[in-house]
Design an enzyme around this catalytic site. Sequence first.
Site: not given
Ligand code: UD1
Ligand code: UDP
Length: 368
Positions: A97, A119, A133, A206, A208, A238
């Site tokens: 999502d 999923e 989401e 993490h 929002r 995160h």
């Molecule tokens: C996103 C998803 C959320 C999911 C989460 C998993 C959306 C709207 N949200 O949220 O559903 O649970 O990923 O982790 O799609 N960033 C880095 N390096 C990375 C990844 C992220 O620096 O490898 C930082 C960047 O500044 C980026 C910010 O995190 O802009 C937010 O990333 P984004 O994918 O927009 O949102 P998440 O909070 O990660």
């Molecule tokens: N995970 C990981 N390293 C971390 C934290 C989480 O590999 O430091 C894995 C965790 O086992 C799970 C997935 O990342 O499989 C969950 O991702 P996240 O919490 O970012 O997203 P969500 O599931 O909430 O969308």
Amino acid sequence: MRTLLFVLGTRPEAIKLSPLILHFRKSPSDFNVHLCLTGQHREIVHQALSVFGLTPDTDLDLMLPGQTLFQSTSRILSALEPVFSKVKPDLTFVQGDTTTTLCGALASFYSNVPVAHVEAGLRTWDLAKPFPEEANRQMVGRITALHLAATPWAAENLAREGVAEDTISITGNTGIDALLQTAATLPHFDWPFLNPNRKMILVTGHRRENFGSGMDRFCSALRRLASRSDVEIVYPVHPNPNVRGPVEAALGNLPNVHLIAPQDYLPFVDLMRRSYIILTDSGGVQEEGPSFGKPILVSREVTERPEAVDAGTVRLVGTDEDKIVHEATILLDNPEEYARRSRIHNPYGDGQACPRIEKVVRVYFESL
Ligand code: UD1
Ligand code: UDP
């Protein structure tokens, strides 16, 4: 030969789609598999893919630091148009999502290519929780050809929304395939900072909708728990700046709190295995924890994954500081209650989701 396009962008999509990509690649004469990474995430998605030995066929590399939903959505959707023109898939797989999930499904729909949604059917019916989401998965559900629901509950949600029942399959969650495959041969990692005499609370967060005051209350609860001499907290933070900034400000330099970098999947699984309690708002972690028999406190008010709540191993605590401390204290101080809630079970999957999905896909292509 059919071409399957996998569009993925974030850590959980990488972990949950990798076993499926590897599974379809075992039949190279039937399926041509193309892996397109949107780059919604950067470091942490490569971290997840590398565990499975996967490299993308296309990497759009779109992440911007601190990206807004407008930026990620518009950039990912536009960048996918040429990918569909070039790859010409017969079926597109998206998972979950996220923004990438929504854009991948929409790009596929605009290209007249059917979508398989892995999923499918998770719901809270509250568009604000989780944000965005819940909206993403509902919208993807409207343009999906194959709804691959992990559990019977998720399948019923779709049927209740009027989705044709012959397009819904119950497959189990591919994340549990990933977990069971890796847990079987998981090495023990070295954690020199851990004290074996303390109960470890593993924390992630993490969402929002928890940014701001929710995150502040969450961190205050962690400070209170960390003041106990029998507890230590391990928190892989995160990389989102809206998470990292407040967490480091509130919890940096506390003796019993270890703020660490996002972990590779295998060491993270090892941390789950070693933990005493898991406190998280993550979807994936809620699904994985029950496989290790860990009691889980979920820092959300509602969950789209009620099965483990019903089974008693997951309890919702929101971001109410007192409630988090109270619920964690019960688990820390009451061994009977702890034992009652640390049963090994997994309502989300049995490790066989990938072969079930393959079967659904083969039947679908045969029906065309
Ligand atoms: C996103 C998803 C959320 C999911 C989460 C998993 C959306 C709207 N949200 O949220 O559903 O649970 O990923 O982790 O799609 N960033 C880095 N390096 C990375 C990844 C992220 O620096 O490898 C930082 C960047 O500044 C980026 C910010 O995190 O802009 C937010 O990333 P984004 O994918 O927009 O949102 P998440 O909070 O990660
Ligand atoms: N995970 C990981 N390293 C971390 C934290 C989480 O590999 O430091 C894995 C965790 O086992 C799970 C997935 O990342 O499989 C969950 O991702 P996240 O919490 O970012 O997203 P969500 O599931 O909430 O969308």
